[in-house]
Every structure is written in C-alpha cells, then in structure tokens.
Design a protein around this motif. Structure first.
Motif, PDB file in Angstrom:
ATOM      1  N   VAL A 347       0.751  -1.182  -0.150  1.00  0.00           N
ATOM      2  CA  VAL A 347       0.141  -0.056   0.108  1.00  0.00           C
ATOM      3  C   VAL A 347       0.876   1.190  -0.257  1.00  0.00           C
ATOM      4  N   GLY A 348       0.638   2.254  -0.902  1.00  0.00           N
ATOM      5  CA  GLY A 348       1.167   3.540  -1.099  1.00  0.00           C
ATOM      6  C   GLY A 348       0.335   4.625  -1.608  1.00  0.00           C
ATOM      7  N   GLU A 349       0.772   5.580  -1.937  1.00  0.00           N
ATOM      8  CA  GLU A 349      -0.083   6.690  -2.477  1.00  0.00           C
ATOM      9  C   GLU A 349       0.168   6.579  -3.935  1.00  0.00           C
ATOM     10  N   ILE A 350      -1.241   6.437  -4.536  1.00  0.00           N
ATOM     11  CA  ILE A 350      -1.420   6.453  -5.735  1.00  0.00           C
ATOM     12  C   ILE A 350      -0.765   7.952  -6.619  1.00  0.00           C
ATOM     13  N   ALA A 351      -0.107   7.588  -7.775  1.00  0.00           N
ATOM     14  CA  ALA A 351       0.434   8.760  -8.624  1.00  0.00           C
ATOM     15  C   ALA A 351       0.031   8.522  -9.953  1.00  0.00           C
ATOM     16  N   ARG A 370       3.605  20.497  -4.338  1.00  0.00           N
ATOM     17  CA  ARG A 370       3.465  19.403  -3.337  1.00  0.00           C
ATOM     18  C   ARG A 370       2.688  18.356  -3.870  1.00  0.00           C
ATOM     19  N   THR A 371       2.050  18.606  -5.079  1.00  0.00           N
ATOM     20  CA  THR A 371       1.145  17.733  -5.701  1.00  0.00           C
ATOM     21  C   THR A 371       1.812  17.065  -7.011  1.00  0.00           C
ATOM     22  N   ILE A 372       2.319  17.888  -7.521  1.00  0.00           N
ATOM     23  CA  ILE A 372       2.930  17.393  -8.841  1.00  0.00           C
ATOM     24  C   ILE A 372       4.659  17.268  -8.568  1.00  0.00           C
ATOM     25  N   LYS A 373       5.050  16.120  -8.795  1.00  0.00           N
ATOM     26  CA  LYS A 373       6.731  15.772  -8.464  1.00  0.00           C
ATOM     27  C   LYS A 373       7.089  14.946  -9.827  1.00  0.00           C
ATOM     28  N   ASP A 374       8.270  15.673 -10.338  1.00  0.00           N
ATOM     29  CA  ASP A 374       8.735  14.835 -11.369  1.00  0.00           C
ATOM     30  C   ASP A 374       7.740  14.598 -12.583  1.00  0.00           C
ATOM     31  N   GLY A 375       6.599  15.337 -12.741  1.00  0.00           N
ATOM     32  CA  GLY A 375       5.554  14.859 -13.702  1.00  0.00           C
ATOM     33  C   GLY A 375       4.474  14.026 -13.078  1.00  0.00           C
ATOM     34  N   TRP A 376       4.569  13.456 -12.019  1.00  0.00           N
ATOM     35  CA  TRP A 376       3.711  12.586 -11.414  1.00  0.00           C
ATOM     36  C   TRP A 376       2.734  13.363 -10.708  1.00  0.00           C
ATOM     37  N   MET A 377       1.468  13.251 -10.629  1.00  0.00           N
ATOM     38  CA  MET A 377       0.351  13.790  -9.789  1.00  0.00           C
ATOM     39  C   MET A 377      -0.068  12.858  -8.581  1.00  0.00           C
ATOM     40  N   TYR A 378       0.594  13.474  -7.506  1.00  0.00           N
ATOM     41  CA  TYR A 378      -0.042  12.580  -6.313  1.00  0.00           C
ATOM     42  C   TYR A 378      -1.370  12.687  -5.825  1.00  0.00           C
ATOM     43  N   SER A 379      -2.107  11.762  -5.928  1.00  0.00           N
ATOM     44  CA  SER A 379      -3.560  11.871  -5.629  1.00  0.00           C
ATOM     45  C   SER A 379      -3.832  11.932  -4.308  1.00  0.00           C
ATOM     46  N   GLY A 380      -3.148  11.541  -3.136  1.00  0.00           N
ATOM     47  CA  GLY A 380      -3.805  11.642  -1.798  1.00  0.00           C
ATOM     48  C   GLY A 380      -4.536  10.531  -1.471  1.00  0.00           C
ATOM     49  N   ASP A 381      -4.647   9.605  -2.373  1.00  0.00           N
ATOM     50  CA  ASP A 381      -5.354   8.373  -2.234  1.00  0.00           C
ATOM     51  C   ASP A 381      -4.256   7.231  -1.844  1.00  0.00           C
ATOM     52  N   LEU A 382      -4.237   6.195  -0.948  1.00  0.00           N
ATOM     53  CA  LEU A 382      -3.861   4.978  -0.752  1.00  0.00           C
ATOM     54  C   LEU A 382      -4.312   3.937  -1.784  1.00  0.00           C
ATOM     55  N   GLY A 383      -3.266   3.115  -2.275  1.00  0.00           N
ATOM     56  CA  GLY A 383      -3.837   1.984  -2.951  1.00  0.00           C
ATOM     57  C   GLY A 383      -2.842   0.992  -3.127  1.00  0.00           C
ATOM     58  N   LEU A 390      -4.258  -4.640 -11.441  1.00  0.00           N
ATOM     59  CA  LEU A 390      -5.191  -3.909 -11.347  1.00  0.00           C
ATOM     60  C   LEU A 390      -5.310  -3.252 -10.097  1.00  0.00           C
ATOM     61  N   LEU A 391      -5.756  -1.603  -9.813  1.00  0.00           N
ATOM     62  CA  LEU A 391      -5.705  -0.838  -8.689  1.00  0.00           C
ATOM     63  C   LEU A 391      -6.721  -1.038  -7.877  1.00  0.00           C
ATOM     64  N   TYR A 392      -6.407  -1.141  -6.571  1.00  0.00           N
ATOM     65  CA  TYR A 392      -7.371  -1.132  -5.585  1.00  0.00           C
ATOM     66  C   TYR A 392      -7.109   0.221  -4.713  1.00  0.00           C
ATOM     67  N   ILE A 393      -8.130   0.898  -4.287  1.00  0.00           N
ATOM     68  CA  ILE A 393      -8.044   2.033  -3.395  1.00  0.00           C
ATOM     69  C   ILE A 393      -8.137   1.569  -2.130  1.00  0.00           C
ATOM     70  N   VAL A 394      -7.365   1.882  -1.276  1.00  0.00           N
ATOM     71  CA  VAL A 394      -7.450   1.385  -0.031  1.00  0.00           C
ATOM     72  C   VAL A 394      -8.004   2.402   0.953  1.00  0.00           C
TER      73      VAL A 394
END
Length: 499
Positions: A347-351, A370-383, A390-394
C-alpha cells in the motif's frame, strides 16, 4: 485536436445532427456552434482578451455546454461554479480567480445580489433566460480566431473543498482534448451514442468524462437538470440512452424504484459508476437486471481532468473493489513516502502521469509543487496493485483511522455494512477516543420501511471483521451529507454538530 476545432469540423460536416436534448428541446450541431460562437463574439466585443476568466453558475442545461464551448471558441478560460454554494463560498471563488465575467441562472439572483460591489475584477454579469438567450439567439457573430496553445488554461475547476479552502485546478487545452480522447476510447464512444447526464455539469466528471468526449466523437448528450429516479428512468427510455452515469447512491435508489424493471431500455449498452466505491451486492443487482449491458467503474481526480484508471465489465464481479487498469496514454504507480514505486500488493500513495494531468493550482505554487513531482500527480489516495495489474483504492490518506496503532480503512468496513440487507447507504469515519486515539463510527441510512438495531449491526460486523475494525458507535440518518459530485462529506460526519 482541441475541442473547439473538433466541434467546428463536426458542425460543418453534419450541421443537422443532434448534439443536445434538454427539456424536450433538441439542438443540432450547426445551431449549437452558432450559439456558442455568438456568445464568444459578444464577450470579445466587450473587450475580453485571451485567458480572461469567464465564470458561469448554471444548472444542468444546454446553456451550460454552450457557455463552456463559447470559452474555448473565444480563447477565454471557463470557470464553472457549483450552484449549491453559499454567497461567501461563491465570493471566495470569484475573488480568488479574478473572474471578469459571470453568467448565472436567474434562480440564483438572490445569492449574487449579496455580492454586489464586492468583486472589483468582475466587469459584466449576465442572467440566463434574459440576456443570455438574446445574445446566443441574436444576429450571427463571428468570433475572432485566437491562437490556442497546448499550455493555455482552458478551464478552472475549484475542488469541492472537503478540507480547507477550495483550490482552483487549472486544466489546459491539451488536458481537455486528451481526456476527451482517453475516455471516448475507453468507453468505445461513437457518433451513435446518446449520453444521459443527470450528474451536475459544473463538476468535471459530468463534463470531461461524459459530455465532451461524446461530443468529440459526434454523439449526443441527453441532459437532465437533476437526478429524480422516476423522471430519470422515463427520460432514459424516451430518449433511447445508450450510456448512463451515476454515483452508487443513484444506482441504489434506481434499483429500489419499481418503474426500472418495467422500462424499455434496449438501447442501453453501458452503465458507468464512480465518485465512490460501488458495493459488490449493488454491482451484482445491476448485472442481474441488465445482463446484456456492460458496466464500467471510473476513477480519477479533478487534478487529472479526471481520469486515471477504469474497471471494465469483464472484471466487474471478479475484481470487486478494484478501480481497474490505467487508462490509455496514462501511467499509474503506487509510491512510497520517498517517491519510489512499491511492489505488487504493498500500500502506498497513488500517483498518475499522462497528458491529462493538470497545469497546477491557480495562484498556489506551493500546493502545486506538493502535488506534482517529476511529472507525477500525487492523488492523496492510498492504493495497491494486485498480481493482475489492477488497482485497488485502500482509502484516502486523510480518511484512514489509526486505532491504537492499527490502521482501519473505512472502505473495508463500509463494504461489510453494505452487505446488510436493510442498509441503503453507509459511511465510516474516525472519532476521538481517550484510550485508542481514534475509533470507527458508522453512519447508516436504511432502506425505506426497514428497521435495524445497533446491536444487529455490531453482531454482523463481528462475523466479518477483526475486532479493532468494528465500529465503536453507530448512528442512523435519513440521508448522508454529500457534495454536488455525489461524494460523502466525511468532514461533516466527523463533526456531529454539523449533522
């Protein structure tokens, strides 16, 4: 190709094809484009220049989409505003964005009258059903073509503000075109599709996941001002809808409406859901009632236009709880706290990375960084990803409950609550506890005519969950508080004074 260009091409090639249906009134592509260009030309005549922000606070209607496309044609930045906001909330968005123009529904006049003189940047206000109709239906105007660049801000959506002040998400011309391409490919849209919209168009999902993608393919949008189960079913039937989108709560209500089983809905090919997890039992009922219709789960945030992953029909019952695989043109990773991808199952943060990721937050460089780092958008969702990719949101980071050092994910508890026959809706939040720090509290809405005791709920949870996950408190409500996009406002549930 940007969406205004695509609209112009279709309107010239197929001017008589129907683009929208609202309250029994149909507009052709040719009529629609002329109305949008008239509005764009009007604001150019008033002196509006490229990138000026034009706000509109409109109920669901064809006028909303005309306003949106007028901004794209004229080179302005569109700013849709939630019609349910209070005057102070509207004031914040209009002042922060420095919007120069405003179009609003006349039913909201009392709200905007309170803002008179408080918005120095605002130069013009226009009320629908009066000035708006006169302009779009008036003498033909030809808007000046202004150079449109990939990075120009096409639209600003203010996030729902479930925590703190709302942030203005800036989406570019490229973002909007990309998400139209992405979703139309994912849902296999074409010119024969008739998209049924009951969710609010001022929210980016109804606009960017459904309306604009189907128009991008030359299809039709069936618009209802709001969701009403019997009216929605009748419209779906009469207008021969091929695609419908609803949040899980809407499906729960529809499935408990007797008219649904009698309706002739043979044109339906796709039922979409998102904004909240869809319980297994609910998906199962939808599939049982519509065995020949595909279902599709959609996951994304305003910050990615929205679009990250999708769970298609073949996995709907076998991968329940998953939000599926990355969308076309999209990369998705689960990151640790150092920004490194985690292996399968952890489990980690979905980007998210892709052409649909936002330009940034309006006038908020710190939050953007804080939200966009190296082109990745950090969603604040754990998954987490499973072995099939396949992705699961925890859960949302902020929603996770830490009970005496043990992590409790509300989604997991809610799934159990939804399995109780009498339960229509459920939401779980953390509340303070003097010993454990936090414990889970469940808010439950019962199906009409049903009864259930707190002890019965606890006994069922004991059979399904570890002891630390069982709600320590249960409260029955008539409805759950939701924002306009259908998401449960857990910030309100955490503060009982507000309920």
């Amino acid at each position: 190709m940007f969406i205004a260009e695509k609209l112009k091409i279709i309107s010239e090639a197929y001017p008589e094809r129907v683009i929208t249906s609202f309250n029994g009134k149909e507009l052709s592509y040719g009529e629609f484009y002329r109305k949008a260009e008239n509005l764009a030309g009007h604001f150019q005549d008033l002196g509006y220049v490229k990138d000026d922000i034009l706000a509109f606070c409109l109920m669901n209607s064809d006028s909303f989409l005309i306003g949106y496309y007028a901004c794209q044609i004229g080179g302005f930045t569109a700013l849709p505003i939630n019609t349910k906001l209070t005057a102070p909330e509207m004031n914040y968005i209009l002042a922060h964005s420095e919007a120069k123009g405003l179009i609003y529904d006349e039913r909201l006049a009392s709200v905007f009258d309170l803002l008179e003189g408080k918005l120095p940047a605002l130069q013009h206000k226009m009320v629908t059903n009066r000035e708006f109709e006169a302009i779009i239906d008036g003498e033909r105007r030809h808007a000046e073509r202004r150079e449109a660049l990939d990075a120009d801000t096409a639209v600003v959506f203010y996030t729902s503000g479930t925590t703190g002040r709302p942030k203005g998400v800036m989406l570019t011309n490229r973002n909007v075109a990309a998400i139209a391409e992405i979703w139309s490919e994912s849902m296999e849209m074409d010119q024969d599709d008739r998209m049924h919209i009951v969710a609010p168009l001022f929210h980016c999902a109804a606009s960017h996941v459904f309306s604009i993608p189907v128009i991008y393919q030359g299809g039709m949008v069936i618009i209802e001002e709001a969701f009403s189960p019997e009216a929605t079913i009748r419209t779906m039937e009469q207008q021969r809808a091929t695609i419908f989108f609803g949040v899980p709560a809407m499906y729960s209500i529809l499935l408990n409406t007797p008219l649904l089983e009698k309706a002739e809905l043979s044109n339906l090919r796709l039922l979409c859901y998102g904004a909240a997890p869809m319980p297994y039992e609910l998906v199962k009922k939808v599939k049982a009632l519509f065995p020949d219709v595909n279902v599709q789960n959609l996951y994304g945030q305003t910050e990615n236009s929205p679009g990250a992953t999708t769970l298609k029909d073949q996995h709907a019952l076998s991968k329940i709880g998953s939000v599926g695989e990355p969308l076309p043109q999209t990369e998705v990773q689960v990151m640790d706290e150092f920004g490194k991808p985690l292996p399968t199952g952890q489990v980690g943060e979905i980007a998210v990375k892709g052409p649909q990721v936002m330009k940034g937050y309006l006038k908020n460089e710190e939050e953007t960084a804080r939200t966009i780092k190296d082109g990745w958008m950090y969603s604040g969702d754990l998954g987490r990803f499973d072995e099939d990719g396949l992705l699961y949101i925890v859960d949302r980071k902020k929603d996770m409950i830490i009970r005496g050092g043990e992590n409790v994910y509300p989604v997991e508890v809610e799934e159990v609550l939804y399995a109780i026959r009498e339960v229509l809706e459920a939401a779980v939040v953390g509340i303070p506890h003097e010993i454990y720090g936090e414990v889970a509290k469940a808010y439950i809405v019962l199906k009409e005519g049903n009864k259930l005791t707190e002890q019965a709920v606890i006994d069922f949870c004991k059979s399904q969950l570890a002891s630390f996950k069982i709600p320590a408190a249960i409260e029955f409500l008539d409805t759950l508080p939701r924002n306009a996009s259908g998401k449960v406002l857990k910030t309100i549930l955490r503060d009982p004074v507000n309920i």
